[in-house]
Write a protein that holds these residues in place. Structure first.
Motif, mmCIF file in Angstrom:
data_model
loop_
_atom_site.group_PDB
_atom_site.id
_atom_site.type_symbol
_atom_site.label_atom_id
_atom_site.label_comp_id
_atom_site.label_asym_id
_atom_site.label_seq_id
_atom_site.Cartn_x
_atom_site.Cartn_y
_atom_site.Cartn_z
ATOM 1 N N LYS A 171 54.848 -28.845 -42.764
ATOM 2 C CA LYS A 171 56.390 -29.546 -42.929
ATOM 3 C C LYS A 171 57.211 -28.721 -43.376
ATOM 4 C CE LYS A 171 57.042 -33.637 -45.059
ATOM 5 N NZ LYS A 171 56.766 -35.022 -45.377
ATOM 6 N N VAL B 297 64.251 -28.463 -43.169
ATOM 7 C CA VAL B 297 65.527 -27.651 -42.024
ATOM 8 C C VAL B 297 66.880 -28.586 -42.551
ATOM 9 C CG1 VAL B 297 63.925 -27.059 -40.610
ATOM 10 C CG2 VAL B 297 64.771 -29.169 -40.337
ATOM 11 N N VAL C 41 71.005 -28.606 -40.054
ATOM 12 C CA VAL C 41 71.234 -29.765 -39.301
ATOM 13 C C VAL C 41 72.698 -30.024 -39.411
ATOM 14 C CG1 VAL C 41 70.755 -32.228 -38.700
ATOM 15 C CG2 VAL C 41 68.940 -30.522 -39.552
ATOM 16 N N MET D 291 70.024 -29.223 -34.423
ATOM 17 C CA MET D 291 69.982 -27.986 -35.033
ATOM 18 C C MET D 291 69.857 -27.079 -33.910
ATOM 19 S SD MET D 291 66.538 -27.386 -37.423
ATOM 20 C CE MET D 291 65.453 -26.646 -36.416
ATOM 21 N N ILE E 112 68.096 -33.533 -32.220
ATOM 22 C CA ILE E 112 66.896 -33.529 -32.965
ATOM 23 C C ILE E 112 66.746 -34.948 -33.523
ATOM 24 C CG2 ILE E 112 66.763 -31.299 -33.456
ATOM 25 C CD1 ILE E 112 67.013 -32.181 -36.352
ATOM 26 N N MET F 23 64.545 -39.813 -34.915
ATOM 27 C CA MET F 23 64.099 -38.469 -34.956
ATOM 28 C C MET F 23 63.347 -38.121 -33.598
ATOM 29 S SD MET F 23 65.859 -37.866 -37.686
ATOM 30 C CE MET F 23 65.684 -36.091 -37.637
ATOM 31 N N GLY G 140 58.315 -34.021 -33.619
ATOM 32 C CA GLY G 140 58.168 -32.842 -34.442
ATOM 33 C C GLY G 140 59.227 -32.636 -35.461
ATOM 34 N N PHE G 141 59.977 -33.908 -35.568
ATOM 35 C CA PHE G 141 60.859 -33.986 -36.725
ATOM 36 C C PHE G 141 60.828 -35.257 -37.744
ATOM 37 C CE2 PHE G 141 62.967 -31.055 -33.659
ATOM 38 C CZ PHE G 141 63.538 -30.093 -34.525
ATOM 39 N N GLU G 142 61.205 -35.292 -38.648
ATOM 40 C CA GLU G 142 60.815 -36.393 -39.628
ATOM 41 C C GLU G 142 62.012 -36.408 -40.650
ATOM 42 O OE1 GLU G 142 57.790 -36.813 -43.181
ATOM 43 O OE2 GLU G 142 56.679 -37.508 -41.185
ATOM 44 N N ARG H 77 60.821 -30.307 -40.162
ATOM 45 C CA ARG H 77 60.258 -29.994 -38.614
ATOM 46 C C ARG H 77 59.015 -29.509 -38.850
ATOM 47 N NH1 ARG H 77 62.943 -25.193 -35.488
ATOM 48 N NH2 ARG H 77 62.565 -24.213 -37.408
ATOM 49 N N TYR H 78 58.143 -30.041 -38.192
ATOM 50 C CA TYR H 78 56.814 -29.555 -38.135
ATOM 51 C C TYR H 78 56.470 -28.336 -37.460
ATOM 52 C CZ TYR H 78 55.278 -33.783 -40.547
ATOM 53 O OH TYR H 78 55.383 -34.905 -41.451
ATOM 54 N N GLU H 79 55.784 -27.353 -37.866
ATOM 55 C CA GLU H 79 55.806 -26.059 -37.468
ATOM 56 C C GLU H 79 54.379 -25.475 -37.427
ATOM 57 O OE1 GLU H 79 58.839 -23.217 -39.323
ATOM 58 O OE2 GLU H 79 60.294 -24.479 -38.603
#
Length: 78
Positions: free
Chosen positions: A5, A8, A12, A25, A30, A44, A47-49, A57-59
């Protein structure tokens, strides 16, 4: 694939459109912020929270890490 997590929030930007705030973004939308009777609601994209007034963002943990030089070694020659 391990995901991490990443905060970001500073990347934004918000743009007020059609009665709500769209969140972007780069040039990709997003999420959005909508005012409801209960307050603000955050929707959201996958992949975003939104959590604790920040956007995450989960990467992939190490996207450039090479785990194997070949794929599909099920035939035993590699």
């Amino acid at each position: 694939m391990d995901l991490v997590k990443v905060d970001v929030t500073s990347k934004v930007k918000g743009k007020y459109e059609n009665g709500h705030m769209n969140l972007y973004m780069d040039k990709a939308q997003i999420g959005k912020v909508i005012e409801t009777n209960q307050g603000l609601a955050h929707e959201m994209a996958e992949g975003f929270e939104f959590e604790n007034d920040k956007i995450f963002r989960y990467e992939q943990e190490n996207p450039n890490e090479v785990k194997s030089y070949v794929e599909g070694c099920d035939e035993g020659w590699c």
